[in-house]
Design a protein around this motif. Structure first.
Motif, PDB file in Angstrom:
ATOM      1  N   ALA A  52      48.906 -15.061  74.799  1.00 18.89           N
ATOM      2  CA  ALA A  52      48.352 -15.442  73.496  1.00 18.89           C
ATOM      3  C   ALA A  52      47.308 -14.449  73.002  1.00 18.89           C
ATOM      4  CB  ALA A  52      47.748 -16.840  73.573  1.00 18.89           C
ATOM      5  N   SER A  58      52.210 -16.138  69.278  1.00 19.44           N
ATOM      6  CA  SER A  58      51.302 -16.514  68.200  1.00 19.44           C
ATOM      7  C   SER A  58      50.483 -17.712  68.659  1.00 19.44           C
ATOM      8  CB  SER A  58      52.086 -16.882  66.944  1.00 19.44           C
ATOM      9  OG  SER A  58      52.796 -18.097  67.147  1.00 19.44           O
ATOM     10  N   ASP A  59      49.436 -18.009  67.912  1.00 22.12           N
ATOM     11  CA  ASP A  59      48.620 -19.178  68.244  1.00 22.12           C
ATOM     12  C   ASP A  59      49.476 -20.442  68.247  1.00 22.12           C
ATOM     13  OD1 ASP A  59      45.650 -20.247  68.451  1.00 22.12           O
ATOM     14  OD2 ASP A  59      46.712 -21.564  67.065  1.00 22.12           O
ATOM     15  N   GLU A  60      50.350 -20.559  67.262  1.00 21.92           N
ATOM     16  CA  GLU A  60      51.218 -21.741  67.177  1.00 21.92           C
ATOM     17  C   GLU A  60      52.161 -21.835  68.379  1.00 21.92           C
ATOM     18  OE1 GLU A  60      50.795 -19.458  64.836  1.00 21.92           O
ATOM     19  OE2 GLU A  60      49.760 -20.547  63.221  1.00 21.92           O
ATOM     20  N   TRP A  62      51.686 -20.504  71.338  1.00 15.68           N
ATOM     21  CA  TRP A  62      50.867 -20.793  72.525  1.00 15.68           C
ATOM     22  C   TRP A  62      50.576 -22.287  72.619  1.00 15.68           C
ATOM     23  CZ3 TRP A  62      45.079 -21.181  72.151  1.00 15.68           C
ATOM     24  CH2 TRP A  62      44.476 -21.381  73.398  1.00 15.68           C
ATOM     25  N   ARG A  63      50.142 -22.888  71.532  1.00 15.62           N
ATOM     26  CA  ARG A  63      49.805 -24.308  71.560  1.00 15.62           C
ATOM     27  C   ARG A  63      51.050 -25.168  71.818  1.00 15.62           C
ATOM     28  NH1 ARG A  63      44.361 -24.886  69.796  1.00 15.62           N
ATOM     29  NH2 ARG A  63      43.622 -22.841  69.135  1.00 15.62           N
ATOM     30  N   SER A  88      43.202 -28.840  68.941  1.00 16.74           N
ATOM     31  CA  SER A  88      43.188 -27.792  67.917  1.00 16.74           C
ATOM     32  C   SER A  88      42.228 -28.120  66.781  1.00 16.74           C
ATOM     33  CB  SER A  88      44.598 -27.584  67.350  1.00 16.74           C
ATOM     34  OG  SER A  88      45.506 -27.220  68.375  1.00 16.74           O
ATOM     35  N   THR A 118      43.334 -15.505  69.851  1.00 15.70           N
ATOM     36  CA  THR A 118      44.708 -15.678  69.404  1.00 15.70           C
ATOM     37  C   THR A 118      44.800 -15.297  67.927  1.00 15.70           C
ATOM     38  OG1 THR A 118      44.497 -17.958  68.610  1.00 15.70           O
ATOM     39  CG2 THR A 118      44.843 -17.649  70.990  1.00 15.70           C
ATOM     40  N   THR A 119      45.982 -15.425  67.380  1.00 18.81           N
ATOM     41  CA  THR A 119      46.188 -15.059  65.983  1.00 18.81           C
ATOM     42  C   THR A 119      45.457 -15.999  65.020  1.00 18.81           C
ATOM     43  OG1 THR A 119      48.278 -16.309  65.980  1.00 18.81           O
ATOM     44  CG2 THR A 119      48.404 -13.935  66.411  1.00 18.81           C
ATOM     45  N   ARG A 120      44.821 -17.035  65.529  1.00 22.00           N
ATOM     46  CA  ARG A 120      44.070 -17.971  64.686  1.00 22.00           C
ATOM     47  C   ARG A 120      42.664 -17.481  64.365  1.00 22.00           C
ATOM     48  NH1 ARG A 120      42.260 -24.300  65.713  1.00 22.00           N
ATOM     49  NH2 ARG A 120      40.775 -23.360  67.150  1.00 22.00           N
TER      50      ARG A 120
END
Length: 205
Positions: A52, A58-60, A62-63, A88, A118-120
């Motif tokens: 991640a 992506s963050d999504e 990963w989650r 989250s 992460t991408t977030r």
């Protein structure tokens, strides 16, 4: 800069600028009837987290993977997804003293956020009012390598056009600080605000 001990300040995010409630994830574990540490164990599993924070997930993604890992202990994927959604939605606390100090420093040298994220990250920075708090943001998920890889420090220095060995690096993770020192930076293992205030005092005159 002439007469200045550093030409740029590279600063970690979580644990320095931004602080999480240490009981936040455990509280969710308890609410879902899980042993404390279950959520953190799944989310911060070494291999999954590394994917991640280097942008391979992506963050999504990963989650979603975290929810899949938690599904057996939660009883169903849907229940695990609800837990991940609650996690989250947590937000941490911005350390106003650190932000104020970094703002003062920006009048003297560039200040670069350097985060294993992460991408977030960029969206989160905006949500907590820090979208414009740094001269540059090095999100490791965007560059494909993460601290303690020395390429992270080199990238940060290049972004603000300074010699990497003229940078101060501030992080609450000792292994990251050790890696920065090995790469020639001045490293501060951050534990208290006064440490940061004292080391940058010469920059502020």
């Amino acid at each position: 800069m002439d007469g200045s001990p550093f030409d740029a300040v590279l600063c970690d995010f979580d644990g320095v600028v931004h602080l999480w409630d240490p009981d936040g994830m455990n509280a969710l574990d308890r609410a879902w009837g899980l042993a404390e540490g279950t959520l953190a164990g799944a989310a911060f599993d070494g291999e999954l987290l590394q994917a991640a924070v280097t942008g391979r997930l992506s963050d999504e993604q990963w989650r979603h993977r975290v929810a899949e890992v938690l599904a057996p202990v939660c009883g169903s994927l849907a229940r695990a997804q609800d837990l991940v959604e609650a996690w989250s939605g947590l937000t941490g606390r911005v350390d106003a003293d650190v932000v104020e100090l970094l703002a003062a420093l920006r009048g003297k040298v560039p200040v670069v956020l350097v985060s294993n994220a992460t991408t977030r990250l960029e969206t989160y920075l905006a949500s907590v009012g820090l979208a414009d708090a740094f001269d540059e943001v090095i999100n490791t998920a965007r560059i494909g390598v993460a601290k303690p890889d020395p390429r992270v420090f080199a990238t940060a220095a290049q972004r603000v056009r300074v010699d990497v060995q003229r940078c101060l690096f501030v992080d609450d993770t000792l292994t990251h600080v050790d890696a920065a020192r090995a790469a020639g930076l001045t490293g501060l293992h951050y534990q208290r605000f006064d440490q940061l205030r004292d080391i940058v005092a010469p920059l502020l005159g």
